[in-house]
Design a protein around this motif. Structure first.
Motif, PDB file in Angstrom:
ATOM      1  N   GLU A 130       0.830  -1.198   0.000  1.00 33.18           N
ATOM      2  CA  GLU A 130       0.000   0.000   0.000  1.00 33.18           C
ATOM      3  C   GLU A 130       0.867   1.252   0.000  1.00 33.18           C
ATOM      4  O   GLU A 130       0.578   2.230  -0.686  1.00 33.18           O
ATOM      5  CB  GLU A 130      -0.921  -0.010   1.224  1.00 33.18           C
ATOM      6  CG  GLU A 130      -1.809   1.214   1.380  1.00 33.18           C
ATOM      7  CD  GLU A 130      -2.990   1.205   0.424  1.00 33.18           C
ATOM      8  OE1 GLU A 130      -3.764   2.183   0.441  1.00 33.18           O
ATOM      9  OE2 GLU A 130      -3.145   0.243  -0.334  1.00 33.18           O
ATOM     10  N   TYR A 131       1.957   1.236   0.776  1.00 29.77           N
ATOM     11  CA  TYR A 131       2.827   2.404   0.907  1.00 29.77           C
ATOM     12  C   TYR A 131       4.277   2.011   0.613  1.00 29.77           C
ATOM     13  O   TYR A 131       4.731   0.938   0.996  1.00 29.77           O
ATOM     14  CB  TYR A 131       2.731   3.014   2.300  1.00 29.77           C
ATOM     15  CG  TYR A 131       1.353   3.541   2.623  1.00 29.77           C
ATOM     16  CD1 TYR A 131       0.857   4.682   1.998  1.00 29.77           C
ATOM     17  CD2 TYR A 131       0.532   2.886   3.539  1.00 29.77           C
ATOM     18  CE1 TYR A 131      -0.421   5.157   2.273  1.00 29.77           C
ATOM     19  CE2 TYR A 131      -0.739   3.351   3.828  1.00 29.77           C
ATOM     20  CZ  TYR A 131      -1.214   4.488   3.188  1.00 29.77           C
ATOM     21  OH  TYR A 131      -2.473   4.953   3.452  1.00 29.77           O
TER      22      TYR A 131
ATOM     23  N   LEU B  50       1.997  17.856   3.923  1.00 31.89           N
ATOM     24  CA  LEU B  50       1.629  17.222   2.658  1.00 31.89           C
ATOM     25  C   LEU B  50       1.317  18.274   1.603  1.00 31.89           C
ATOM     26  O   LEU B  50       1.716  18.156   0.434  1.00 31.89           O
ATOM     27  CB  LEU B  50       0.409  16.315   2.858  1.00 31.89           C
ATOM     28  CG  LEU B  50       0.669  14.896   3.331  1.00 31.89           C
ATOM     29  CD1 LEU B  50      -0.624  14.252   3.820  1.00 31.89           C
ATOM     30  CD2 LEU B  50       1.287  14.052   2.214  1.00 31.89           C
TER      31      LEU B  50
ATOM     32  N   ARG C  44      -2.779  14.597  -2.845  1.00 36.53           N
ATOM     33  CA  ARG C  44      -1.767  14.427  -1.811  1.00 36.53           C
ATOM     34  C   ARG C  44      -1.978  13.097  -1.086  1.00 36.53           C
ATOM     35  O   ARG C  44      -3.098  12.737  -0.727  1.00 36.53           O
ATOM     36  CB  ARG C  44      -1.816  15.569  -0.799  1.00 36.53           C
ATOM     37  CG  ARG C  44      -1.632  16.948  -1.399  1.00 36.53           C
ATOM     38  CD  ARG C  44      -0.286  17.112  -2.060  1.00 36.53           C
ATOM     39  NE  ARG C  44      -0.041  18.494  -2.473  1.00 36.53           N
ATOM     40  CZ  ARG C  44       0.954  18.894  -3.241  1.00 36.53           C
ATOM     41  NH1 ARG C  44       1.812  17.987  -3.698  1.00 36.53           N
ATOM     42  NH2 ARG C  44       1.088  20.152  -3.561  1.00 36.53           N
ATOM     43  N   ARG C  45      -0.884  12.394  -0.830  1.00 36.33           N
ATOM     44  CA  ARG C  45      -0.957  11.091  -0.187  1.00 36.33           C
ATOM     45  C   ARG C  45       0.305  10.874   0.631  1.00 36.33           C
ATOM     46  O   ARG C  45       1.398  11.234   0.199  1.00 36.33           O
ATOM     47  CB  ARG C  45      -1.095   9.984  -1.242  1.00 36.33           C
ATOM     48  CG  ARG C  45      -1.427   8.596  -0.703  1.00 36.33           C
ATOM     49  CD  ARG C  45      -1.713   7.660  -1.867  1.00 36.33           C
ATOM     50  NE  ARG C  45      -2.260   6.384  -1.415  1.00 36.33           N
ATOM     51  CZ  ARG C  45      -1.529   5.305  -1.147  1.00 36.33           C
ATOM     52  NH1 ARG C  45      -0.208   5.355  -1.275  1.00 36.33           N
ATOM     53  NH2 ARG C  45      -2.105   4.181  -0.754  1.00 36.33           N
TER      54      ARG C  45
ATOM     55  N   GLY D 229      -4.624   6.536   5.708  1.00 36.69           N
ATOM     56  CA  GLY D 229      -5.084   7.354   4.598  1.00 36.69           C
ATOM     57  C   GLY D 229      -6.174   8.332   4.943  1.00 36.69           C
ATOM     58  O   GLY D 229      -6.566   9.146   4.097  1.00 36.69           O
ATOM     59  N   ASN D 230      -6.689   8.289   6.165  1.00 36.63           N
ATOM     60  CA  ASN D 230      -7.748   9.214   6.582  1.00 36.63           C
ATOM     61  C   ASN D 230      -7.518   9.522   8.063  1.00 36.63           C
ATOM     62  O   ASN D 230      -8.156   8.940   8.937  1.00 36.63           O
ATOM     63  CB  ASN D 230      -9.128   8.583   6.358  1.00 36.63           C
ATOM     64  CG  ASN D 230     -10.258   9.564   6.601  1.00 36.63           C
ATOM     65  OD1 ASN D 230     -10.069  10.637   7.174  1.00 36.63           O
ATOM     66  ND2 ASN D 230     -11.460   9.195   6.175  1.00 36.63           N
TER      67      ASN D 230
ATOM     68  N   TYR E 116     -11.305   9.312   2.365  1.00 32.96           N
ATOM     69  CA  TYR E 116     -11.043  10.661   2.864  1.00 32.96           C
ATOM     70  C   TYR E 116     -12.054  11.636   2.281  1.00 32.96           C
ATOM     71  O   TYR E 116     -12.313  11.642   1.068  1.00 32.96           O
ATOM     72  CB  TYR E 116      -9.622  11.101   2.494  1.00 32.96           C
ATOM     73  CG  TYR E 116      -9.356  12.560   2.813  1.00 32.96           C
ATOM     74  CD1 TYR E 116      -9.133  12.957   4.123  1.00 32.96           C
ATOM     75  CD2 TYR E 116      -9.382  13.525   1.811  1.00 32.96           C
ATOM     76  CE1 TYR E 116      -8.915  14.297   4.418  1.00 32.96           C
ATOM     77  CE2 TYR E 116      -9.164  14.862   2.095  1.00 32.96           C
ATOM     78  CZ  TYR E 116      -8.928  15.249   3.408  1.00 32.96           C
ATOM     79  OH  TYR E 116      -8.720  16.569   3.707  1.00 32.96           O
TER      80      TYR E 116
ATOM     81  N   SER F  78      -5.905  18.123  -3.449  1.00 36.56           N
ATOM     82  CA  SER F  78      -6.174  16.957  -4.276  1.00 36.56           C
ATOM     83  C   SER F  78      -4.875  16.273  -4.698  1.00 36.56           C
ATOM     84  O   SER F  78      -3.898  16.933  -5.079  1.00 36.56           O
ATOM     85  CB  SER F  78      -6.960  17.384  -5.521  1.00 36.56           C
ATOM     86  OG  SER F  78      -7.182  16.282  -6.372  1.00 36.56           O
TER      87      SER F  78
ATOM     88  N   HIS G 118      -1.255  17.329   7.280  1.00 37.22           N
ATOM     89  CA  HIS G 118      -1.898  17.910   6.103  1.00 37.22           C
ATOM     90  C   HIS G 118      -1.174  19.167   5.626  1.00 37.22           C
ATOM     91  O   HIS G 118      -1.023  19.388   4.416  1.00 37.22           O
ATOM     92  CB  HIS G 118      -3.358  18.213   6.405  1.00 37.22           C
ATOM     93  CG  HIS G 118      -4.198  16.976   6.514  1.00 37.22           C
ATOM     94  ND1 HIS G 118      -5.567  17.000   6.656  1.00 37.22           N
ATOM     95  CD2 HIS G 118      -3.865  15.655   6.517  1.00 37.22           C
ATOM     96  CE1 HIS G 118      -6.036  15.759   6.730  1.00 37.22           C
ATOM     97  NE2 HIS G 118      -5.012  14.940   6.650  1.00 37.22           N
TER      98      HIS G 118
END
Length: 851
Positions: free
Chosen positions: A329-330, A617, A693-694, A664-665, A738, A691, A614
């Motif tokens: 996943e990451y 990011l 961003r991860r 992720g959230n 998210y 938008s 956030h």
């Protein structure tokens, strides 16, 4: 000069019974006194009525019990008692002692003038600390006595021991903590309760999992399907064929299979980035005709072999046909180990590297220096390792650092030491062979006391040799700086002066040395972590900083961001990325930073983690979640005084909490994670993520202030590191997507509780299947104590993980294997056993009602 009151010891010795007095040298007398002095540390109250002028206090006591006979040759001049205490002590009360903070956590007790010590006397010293002490692990060992003309001696009662049943360090001088009403919380607002056996039983009954019978691979693959055709016998040996990958790149993973080559079963490993498009992805196909692996890269091929090894071990070498399709996943799945506070050496790190590879972690963040220790050899600056790696009783710090964190007076023991160049090269090579990147970390400008003190020794040596220019070349302080400050760990001298050219020369020299070590290892250094966190209020009165402060509008607080920006740009010019902790990184001007920096978010979930993550990011940085609520494995597993670890961020980070995390959230985690007062609090999405961003990934941290043995390292990391590995590799299917601007509260229905419970039960079953593998790797993972209750006169017990062996005994009798509810009376003791039967958990107790 020490107070003359210690001279009264000689008077006390004269009045002792002559028959008991023995002639001895001053050294022998001090040794005898240290061996017979009673010493007990007790946390009395976390909710006391604080003395006037002190807020937020707690009360701990040291009780000293003097022997019935004081040695008549006991040296009295300069006699002092030194101990470590990590909390701030604004007040220490004693009828006979005065207290002085030396630095950091090192404390000194001396006799008041005119005070008299009498044989057999008992003296209680009250320590009024700021904060709270919720665990016996806060006690620091190796208090010691010092006197003029003799060598210091450790008070025997304060030495740590190894419990033969658990294999863990124990501190016999730390009194049991039993008064939950006064010791578990700081206020009525705090809803934390100790995880007693009865409470654990209720929690575990709700989450009870069955043993795995199918696919045991961990982390959980995206797709894994078993067939029903005849089994595949790996005992036949394998016939290996490699395509697109060198054998060296997969050799450690092949070795983990434990299967002989030259056999009959074909095993084909093919690297084909067109067929498998995601980095580190793979497909594993196990059939009676042979085993085929197709992977994107060497890392994917190794991951496939590790999955094969896990499942083969679980099925004892005879596997059902299996098809696995998998990818992470990451891309960043990390483990951070703090070697600075207490040292852990090459062999332990190499063991962890193998465990990381087994569970598909790929970033090893080595914290190589802090206030309490420098742990890497830098050939151009030998004092860093020679002085900075050792703690002993040298108040001038010419031979070693102060004995912080209960290190002891003699500079011996496992908490001291450093990695030689050869050690570090070997670690980098072993990691690279397993597709693990080593990220070295030297914290700066704060947390730099070990470096500062070592460079002061270098400065004195060269000045004495008449080499003033060379001496100043790496001096990290401005001697004319009169700024007074205390860092969060109570140091007044732990911050590099960012206005000195010598500081940047020092950084360059250290970085160059690490670059060279990576070159020797055949693996280029790509990222250097500068820490940049918790910088104290230094330099305000430094003449060397006047111009720089003026350039920043008179604000000395802006000097740390300017330092970070300058170092980051310097690293970028060398082709290196900069990593740092989010608090320091967040204060920089993003326009003055390189574009490819990495930031580790270590804010607490309910205390700013979402905002920091956030915000950073949205700057376009690579964000790695190091959030303490799920990733600080120096936090205790559970709120209980016998569980080790600091508790400033969380009273309990258990396997379930780590497993249930939703990377992720971030705001959604308010639904499942309470704050430090065990309250469910809302978390808002602020600021909103731009938008696309991860996060880059997730990292576990093990800070080592209370972790002195390798066994404690294993205990604190495992098995919850398996939960973090699962979350970094596999998506949290219970997490809602998210949603910009969303706010989540405790128990929020948008988080799918049914999926979370099912996911946990599946995971817990797979963990149980992995424990024998951890045993084989000599990892002393935590054996969780059982939950238990007595209902209707019958003992019932359960465990976190299925098939855990539980034992009980009644009234101190023999231990009996628990196999189901059994009639009992009186107090019952229980414990669990490791999968190999060699270790036990700590013992817990339940009592049947008195009839």
């Amino acid at each position: 000069m020490q107070p003359v009151g210690w001279a009264m010891l000689a008077v006390a010795a004269l009045i002792a019974p002559q028959a008991a007095a023995a002639e001895a040298s001053p050294q022998a007398a001090l040794d005898q006194f240290a061996d017979t002095l009673g010493y007990q540390l007790e946390t009395v109250d976390n909710r006391p009525q604080c003395p006037t002028g002190i807020a937020g206090c707690f009360l701990t006591t040291i009780t000293l019990t003097f022997p019935e006979t004081l040695p008549d040759a006991l040296p009295t001049r300069g006699l002092s008692l030194y101990f470590s205490f990590v909390n701030q002590l604004p007040l220490v009360e004693s009828d006979i002692f005065t207290h002085r903070l030396i630095n950091g956590d090192v404390q000194q007790l001396t006799l008041k003038p005119g005070a008299t010590l009498r044989p057999g006397a008992r003296h209680v010293v009250k320590l009024w600390g700021i904060g709270a002490n919720f665990s016996r692990a806060f006690a620091m060992p190796n208090a010691y006595l010092v006197a003029d003309g003799v060598n210091p001696r450790t008070i025997a009662a304060t030495r740590a021991v190894i419990d033969p049943e658990t294999g863990l360090e124990a501190l016999p001088f730390a009194a049991p903590m039993t008064n939950e009403a006064r010791l578990a919380t700081k206020s009525d607002a705090d809803r934390t309760r100790w995880l007693t056996a009865e409470r654990a039983f209720a929690v575990q009954a709700e989450r009870q999992a069955a043993a795995t019978t199918g696919v045991a691979i961990l982390p959980k693959p995206i797709e894994a399907v078993q067939g029903n055709r005849p089994s595949v016998d790996l005992g036949r040996g394998i016939a290996l064929t490699l395509h697109g990958v060198e054998r060296a790149a997969v050799a450690p993973a092949l070795a983990s299979l434990g299967v002989a080559e030259g056999g009959a079963l074909p095993l084909t490993v093919r690297v084909d980035p067109v067929a498998i498009v995601k980095p580190e992805g793979y497909m594993l196909d196990v059939r009676t005709s042979g085993i085929a692996i197709t992977a994107h890269d060497a890392a994917g091929a190794s991951h496939a072999l590790r999955s094969l090894a896990q499942q083969a071990a679980f099925e004892k070498g005879r596997m059902k046909p299996l098809r696995v399709v998998d990818a992470p996943e990451y891309g960043f799945r990390g483990l951070h180990i703090d070697l600075g506070r207490n040292f852990h050496g090459r062999d332990q790190i190499l063991k962890l590297v193998e465990a990381m590879a087994a569970y598909k972690l790929n970033k090893l963040h080595l914290h190589l220096a802090d206030d309490e220790g420098w742990r890497i050899e830098i050939p151009a600056l030998p004092e860093l390792a020679e002085i900075g790696s050792k703690r002993c009783h040298d108040l001038q710090e010419q031979a070693c650092l102060l004995p912080q964190l209960g290190a002891g007076h003699d500079g011996k023991g496992g908490v001291n030491g450093y990695l030689t160049t050869a050690d570090y090269v070997a670690i980098v090579q072993a990691a690279a062979a397993r597709q693990i990147e080593v990220i070295p970390s030297i914290d700066m400008p704060g947390h730099s006391r070990a470096a500062i003190k070592a460079m002061e020794v270098r400065h004195a040596r060269l000045m004495a040799a008449g080499k003033a220019a060379d001496a100043d070349a790496y001096r990290l302080i401005d001697p004319a700086d009169t700024t007074e400050y205390r860092s969060i760990q109570h140091y007044n001298d732990n911050t590099l002066n960012v206005c000195l050219p010598a500081t940047y020369r020092f950084v360059d020299t250290v970085v160059d040395a690490l670059v060279d070590m990576h070159r020797q290892a055949g693996t280029p250094l790509r990222i250097f972590h500068i820490g940049a966190d918790e910088t104290a209020g230094a330099w305000v009165k430094s003449p060397a900083c006047r111009a720089m402060i003026a350039e920043n509008g008179g604000d000395a607080g802006k000097l740390t961001p300017r330092f970070i920006e300058r170092v980051a740009q310097g690293l970028s010019a060398q082709g290196l990325r900069t990593g740092g902790w989010s608090d320091g990184m967040g204060h920089t001007d993003a326009a003055k930073m390189p574009g490819n920096v990495q930031t580790n978010i270590w804010g607490v979930l309910h205390g700013g983690a979402v905002r920091e993550a956030h915000d950073q990011l949205n700057r376009g940085w690579d964000v790695v979640l190091s959030i303490p609520d799920l990733g600080y494995f120096d936090m205790p597993y559970a709120p209980h005084p016998d569980e080790g670890g600091y508790h400033w961020a969380s009273r309990g980070v258990d396997d379930y909490q780590v497993f249930g995390f939703m990377p992720g959230n971030l705001p959604a985690n308010a639904a499942t994670i309470r704050n430090t007062h065990a309250e469910g609090k809302a978390i808002a999405d602020e600021p909103v993520l731009q938008s696309g961003r991860r996060i880059a990934g997730v990292q576990a941290q093990l800070w080592s202030e209370t972790i002195r043995t390798d066994g404690q390292v294993d205990y604190m990391l495992f098995p919850r590191l398996l939960a973090l590995a699962e979350r970094a590799w596999s998506p949290a299917t219970w997490a809602p997507p998210y949603g910009a601007g969303a706010t989540y509260e405790w128990g929020d229905k948008r988080v799918d509780a049914v999926k979370l419970k099912a996911g946990w039960q599946d995971f817990a079953g797979r963990v149980a299947a992995q424990l024998p593998m951890l045993d084989r790797m000599a990892i002393a993972y935590r054996v969780a104590p059982p939950g238990a209750r007595i209902a209707n006169g019958r003992l019932e017990a359960n465990s976190i993980f299925p098939r855990t062996a539980i034992e009980y005994r009644i009234g101190g009798g023999d231990w009996t294997r628990y196999s189901g509810p059994v009639g009992v009376s009186g107090e019952i003791e229980l414990r669990s056993r490791s999968a190999d039967g060699k270790r036990t958990s700590r013992t817990v107790r339940v009592a049947a009602p008195v009839r």
